[in-house]
Design an enzyme around this catalytic site. Structure first.
Site, PDB file in Angstrom:
ATOM      1  N   ASP A  77      -9.274  -1.233   4.974  1.00 13.13           N
ATOM      2  CA  ASP A  77      -9.303   0.021   5.732  1.00 13.13           C
ATOM      3  C   ASP A  77      -9.088   1.242   4.858  1.00 13.13           C
ATOM      4  O   ASP A  77      -9.556   2.339   5.173  1.00 13.13           O
ATOM      5  CB  ASP A  77      -8.188  -0.004   6.780  1.00 13.13           C
ATOM      6  CG  ASP A  77      -6.819  -0.196   6.110  1.00 13.13           C
ATOM      7  OD1 ASP A  77      -6.673  -1.182   5.360  1.00 13.13           O
ATOM      8  OD2 ASP A  77      -5.926   0.651   6.303  1.00 13.13           O
TER       9      ASP A  77
ATOM     10  N   THR B 211      -1.150   1.974   6.979  1.00 16.84           N
ATOM     11  CA  THR B 211      -0.931   0.760   6.190  1.00 16.84           C
ATOM     12  C   THR B 211      -0.790  -0.404   7.168  1.00 16.84           C
ATOM     13  O   THR B 211      -0.430  -0.214   8.321  1.00 16.84           O
ATOM     14  CB  THR B 211       0.336   0.900   5.324  1.00 16.84           C
ATOM     15  OG1 THR B 211       0.682  -0.387   4.805  1.00 16.84           O
ATOM     16  CG2 THR B 211       1.529   1.426   6.097  1.00 16.84           C
ATOM     17  N   GLY B 212      -1.084  -1.601   6.681  1.00 18.52           N
ATOM     18  CA  GLY B 212      -0.981  -2.770   7.544  1.00 18.52           C
ATOM     19  C   GLY B 212      -2.234  -3.621   7.428  1.00 18.52           C
ATOM     20  O   GLY B 212      -2.935  -3.569   6.408  1.00 18.52           O
TER      21      GLY B 212
ATOM     22  N   THR C  57       0.800  -1.211   0.000  1.00 20.59           N
ATOM     23  CA  THR C  57       0.000   0.000   0.000  1.00 20.59           C
ATOM     24  C   THR C  57       0.842   1.274   0.000  1.00 20.59           C
ATOM     25  O   THR C  57       1.938   1.280   0.548  1.00 20.59           O
ATOM     26  CB  THR C  57      -0.861  -0.050   1.281  1.00 20.59           C
ATOM     27  OG1 THR C  57      -1.725  -1.159   1.175  1.00 20.59           O
ATOM     28  CG2 THR C  57      -1.648   1.200   1.529  1.00 20.59           C
TER      29      THR C  57
HETATM   30  N1  ASP Z   1      -4.193  -1.874   4.689  1.00 24.49           N
HETATM   31  C1  ASP Z   1      -4.234  -2.533   3.409  1.00 24.49           C
HETATM   32  C2  ASP Z   1      -5.428  -3.429   3.359  1.00 24.49           C
HETATM   33  O1  ASP Z   1      -5.675  -4.134   4.307  1.00 24.49           O
HETATM   34  C3  ASP Z   1      -3.027  -3.335   3.101  1.00 24.49           C
HETATM   35  C4  ASP Z   1      -1.727  -2.779   3.550  1.00 24.49           C
HETATM   36  O2  ASP Z   1      -1.617  -1.640   3.971  1.00 24.49           O
HETATM   37  O3  ASP Z   1      -0.752  -3.514   3.505  1.00 24.49           O
HETATM   38  O4  ASP Z   1      -6.088  -3.465   2.369  1.00 24.49           O
END
Ligand code: ASP
Length: 312
Positions: A204, A224-225, A173
């Site tokens: 999210d 992010t996450g 992301t």
């Molecule tokens: N937050 C993003 C999602 O869950 C993915 C990411 O940030 O790695 O879609």
């Protein structure tokens, strides 16, 4: 008057070694791009959009070209953009076949009375505003296909992503936060989501207060996450609220990530800027590429504790 800041991230998680150089180059180029837009007289939200477009165009990241695949092998993307003046916000969820979902999110903010459009409706809206629809294969990289095969082979799904010692996603992301010299804030985040997600899953990223938040009374945040965890604690709004009580961006992100881990065992990262020009990029995952321009200096890093600088 504090100096403006354009700060970007290229996603939390592990980032495999073969993508390290491309990820750092990608965040540096995006921070420069956002800074250039501000320097040419663009607004904070213009700068955030331009920086995220630059990241979406870079196949090293899980956004736009390079997005990860759903369990059915397709690209469905989420994006948000928010302007701290008046809390204006636009978002798209599970949009397909557009190279730059953040541009569609911007149109949702500017041209509709709504906050979020999803799926087919988002695609129809994008077409109506002249956004190019591309062959979906042009958004898919060989690496994204390989990642999906890996997940299918080992039967890992989005549910396994809680464990930070078993980092799942190779590339990630993207997001940007901006505070201009006059104190205008903006935030934007864009993603292909998480490999092997169920078709139709929105994470999210497009959810206001989860994937991003900007408030001219507090600052701006992009997260992010693990999306399901981030949504449950409204991470971006949580961090912004901590900043509005006077916490520095770094303390506020740390507080938000600790809260997320303690309440829902989720991991991730965030970038934040405060109205006085405070800057932070903090993550509870192994790595997160980030870069920002403040004054005449480009700052960047990716590994824990890494902070490099170079002249603009
Ligand atoms: N937050 C993003 C999602 O869950 C993915 C990411 O940030 O790695 O879609």
């Amino acid at each position: 008057m504090p100096e403006s800041v354009v700060l970007v991230h290229g996603g939390a998680w592990a980032i495999p070694e073969h993508l390290w150089d491309a990820s750092v180059a990608g965040v540096k180029a995006a921070a420069r791009r956002g800074h250039q837009v501000l320097a040419e007289g663009g607004s904070a939200v213009d700068a955030a959009e331009a920086a995220v477009v630059s990241l979406e165009d870079c196949p090293a990241f899980d956004a736009g070209k390079g997005s990860v695949l759903t369990y059915d092998g397709e690209v469905e993307m989420d994006a948000i953009i928010m302007q701290g003046a008046g809390l204006s916000v636009g978002a798209v969820g599970a949009i397909r076949n557009v190279p730059n979902p953040v541009r569609v999110a911007r149109l949702v903010m500017d041209k509709t009375p709504h906050v979020m459009l999803v799926g087919e409706g988002a695609n129809k809206f994008a077409s109506a505003f002249g956004i190019e629809q591309v062959d979906p294969d042009t958004l898919i990289t060989p690496y994204a296909r390989k990642e999906l095969e890996y997940y299918k082979t080992f039967k890992k799904t989005v549910y396994s992503l809680f464990n930070k010692t078993e980092p799942p996603s190779g590339h990630d992301t993207v997001g940007c936060v901006v505070v201009s010299a006059s104190g205008a804030t903006a935030a934007a985040t864009s993603t292909g989501g998480i490999t092997a997600k169920m078709p139709g899953r929105c994470g999210d990223t497009p959810v206001v207060g989860a994937g991003a938040y900007a408030d001219d009374q507090a600052g701006a945040v992009s997260t992010t996450g693990h999306g399901e965890s981030i949504m449950k604690v409204c991470l971006a709004r949580h961090i912004t609220s901590l900043m509005s009580t006077g916490q520095t961006p770094e303390a506020a992100i740390k507080g938000g990530l600790e809260y997320m881990e303690s309440r829902v065992k989720g991991f991730g990262g965030a970038i934040a800027v405060s109205l006085d020009g405070g800057v932070a990029a903090v993550f509870s995952t192994p790595r997160m590429p980030w870069a920002y321009v403040q004054g005449d200096t480009l700052h960047f890093g990716m590994h824990p504790g890494q902070h490099c600088t170079e002249d603009l």
